[in-house]
Design a protein around this motif. Structure first.
Motif, PDB file in Angstrom:
ATOM      1  N   ILE A  27     -28.869  47.105  13.389  1.00  0.00           N
ATOM      2  CA  ILE A  27     -28.701  45.666  12.731  1.00  0.00           C
ATOM      3  C   ILE A  27     -28.196  44.556  13.721  1.00  0.00           C
ATOM      4  N   GLN A  28     -27.628  44.877  14.657  1.00  0.00           N
ATOM      5  CA  GLN A  28     -27.503  44.216  15.974  1.00  0.00           C
ATOM      6  C   GLN A  28     -28.828  43.558  16.354  1.00  0.00           C
ATOM      7  N   THR A  29     -29.654  44.521  16.660  1.00  0.00           N
ATOM      8  CA  THR A  29     -31.102  43.987  17.062  1.00  0.00           C
ATOM      9  C   THR A  29     -31.656  43.224  16.187  1.00  0.00           C
ATOM     10  N   PHE A  30     -31.546  43.482  14.982  1.00  0.00           N
ATOM     11  CA  PHE A  30     -32.274  42.914  13.851  1.00  0.00           C
ATOM     12  C   PHE A  30     -31.796  41.341  13.844  1.00  0.00           C
ATOM     13  N   PHE A  31     -30.597  41.064  13.890  1.00  0.00           N
ATOM     14  CA  PHE A  31     -30.156  39.917  13.805  1.00  0.00           C
ATOM     15  C   PHE A  31     -30.428  39.058  15.123  1.00  0.00           C
ATOM     16  N   SER A  32     -30.396  39.700  16.272  1.00  0.00           N
ATOM     17  CA  SER A  32     -30.749  39.258  17.644  1.00  0.00           C
ATOM     18  C   SER A  32     -32.324  38.885  17.575  1.00  0.00           C
ATOM     19  N   ASP A  33     -33.056  39.709  17.136  1.00  0.00           N
ATOM     20  CA  ASP A  33     -34.661  39.233  17.184  1.00  0.00           C
ATOM     21  C   ASP A  33     -34.819  38.289  16.002  1.00  0.00           C
ATOM     22  N   THR A  34     -34.171  38.156  15.059  1.00  0.00           N
ATOM     23  CA  THR A  34     -34.537  37.244  14.082  1.00  0.00           C
ATOM     24  C   THR A  34     -33.983  35.908  14.430  1.00  0.00           C
ATOM     25  N   PHE A  35     -32.748  35.783  14.907  1.00  0.00           N
ATOM     26  CA  PHE A  35     -32.344  34.396  15.380  1.00  0.00           C
ATOM     27  C   PHE A  35     -32.409  33.947  16.581  1.00  0.00           C
ATOM     28  N   LYS A  36     -32.358  34.821  17.727  1.00  0.00           N
ATOM     29  CA  LYS A  36     -32.023  34.404  18.984  1.00  0.00           C
ATOM     30  C   LYS A  36     -33.450  34.384  19.676  1.00  0.00           C
ATOM     31  N   GLY A  37     -34.089  35.334  19.453  1.00  0.00           N
ATOM     32  CA  GLY A  37     -35.349  35.646  20.391  1.00  0.00           C
ATOM     33  C   GLY A  37     -36.779  35.308  19.448  1.00  0.00           C
ATOM     34  N   ASN A  38     -36.462  34.422  18.590  1.00  0.00           N
ATOM     35  CA  ASN A  38     -37.710  33.955  17.682  1.00  0.00           C
ATOM     36  C   ASN A  38     -38.343  32.497  17.790  1.00  0.00           C
TER      37      ASN A  38
END
Length: 245
Positions: free
Chosen positions: A147-158
Motif C-alpha cells: 500500500i505504501q508503494t501504491f501511494f508513492s508510485d501514484t502520487f510521488k513518482g508520477n
C-alpha cells in the motif's frame, strides 16, 4: 462534484447532464476556474466499501485489485482502446481481469500514462476514504509495504499526474508512509489554510440555521458560536452541528 467538474465528457449528452449542475454556482462565475471545466481525465477510487477484516491482508489486496479493475473497465469504454499498443492492451487487460502477477503498485501510474495519449493532459486522481484500507496490524505486514508503494508510485513518482486529492475520516496511515508518498499538504476542518472559505457557514447562514431550529434568539446558547464568527467569517461545521444537537 470535483470529479464532475474536471472530468472531460465523452459525448454531448454527458456534457449537458453534468454542465447544468454548476450553473449559478460561485465556481462557474470565475473565468479562471472555468478554463479547467471538463478538461481532464479523472481517476476516482472510493475505499468506503472495504469490509475486509483488519488482519486479513489478502482480502485488502483483493479489494484494491477489484476497485482498480473497475476504474480500468470504466475508462476502456471512454477511449479508443485499440489505439493503444499491443503491450499496453495486454497489460491493461491483465489489470482489468485481476490476473496473477499484476504489480498492484504501478497500476494507476500505468493508467495515467495511457490516458495522457488520448486526453493530451495529465490526470487528476481522487481517492476517497483512504483510511478504510489502513489498520494498526498492517504496519508489521508486507501488505503495508504494498500500500505504501501504491501511494508513492501514484502520487510521488508520477509524471502524468496533474494533482491528487486524498480524503478520509480518520488521520491514519499516511503519516506512516515515511519516504513514500510524503508530499501531501494536509487540510482538516480544524486547520486548513487553503480551503477554509469553501465550507462551513457564513454569519448569515448560521443565523438562518439557528432560526430554523427556533433558537435564533437564544443569545446565551449561541454566544460562543457568534464570538467565533466575529473572529473569522467561516465557522467549523462540526462546532455548529454539535451545538444544534
Amino acid at each position: 462534484m470535483i470529479k464532475d467538474f474536471f472530468e472531460k465528457p465523452v459525448n454531448e449528452k454527458e456534457n449537458e447532464d453534468k454542465e447544468f449542475v454548476f450553473d449559478g454556482l460561485e465556481v462557474s462565475k470565475d473565468r479562471k476556474n472555468m478554463r479547467h471545466f471538463h478538461k481532464y481525465p479523472v481517476i476516482y477510487l472510493n475505499f468506503k466499501s472495504n469490509n475486509s477484516k483488519e488482519d486479513d491482508n489478502s482480502s485488502i489486496i483483493n479489494f484494491l485489485k477489484t476497485e482498480i479493475s473497475s476504474v480500468f473497465n470504466y475508462y476502456k469504454k471512454r477511449i479508443d482502446f485499440n489505439k493503444l499498443s499491443k503491450i499496453q492492451q495486454e497489460e491493461w487487460n491483465k489489470i482489468e481481469q485481476k490476473s496473477d502477477g499484476v504489480i498492484l503498485q504501478n497500476t494507476i501510474k500505468f493508467l495515467c500514462t495511457c490516458l495522457k495519449e488520448f486526453y493530451k493532459r495529465n490526470c487528476i486522481i481522487l481517492i476517497d476514504e483512504y483510511n478504510k484500507i489502513f489498520s494498526e496490524k498492517l504496519k508489521s505486514e508486507s501488505t503495508f509495504g504494498t500500500i505504501q508503494t501504491f501511494f508513492s508510485d501514484t502520487f510521488k513518482g508520477n509524471d502524468y499526474l496533474h494533482f491528487g486529492i486524498v480524503t478520509g475520516c480518520l488521520d491514519i496511515g499516511l503519516n506512516e508512509l515515511n519516504s513514500g508518498a510524503n508530499n501531501f499538504t494536509k487540510c482538516s476542518l480544524l486547520k486548513d489554510n487553503y480551503f477554509s472559505d469553501c465550507y462551513g457557514f457564513t454569519e448569515d447562514e448560521l443565523k438562518n440555521v439557528l432560526s430554523n431550529f427556533n433558537i435564533s434568539d437564544s443569545k446565551e446558547k449561541s454566544d460562543d458560536i457568534e464570538d467565533g464568527i466575529k473572529e473569522r467569517l467561516k465557522k467549523n461545521m462540526v462546532d455548529i452541528l454539535v451545538f444544534l444537537i
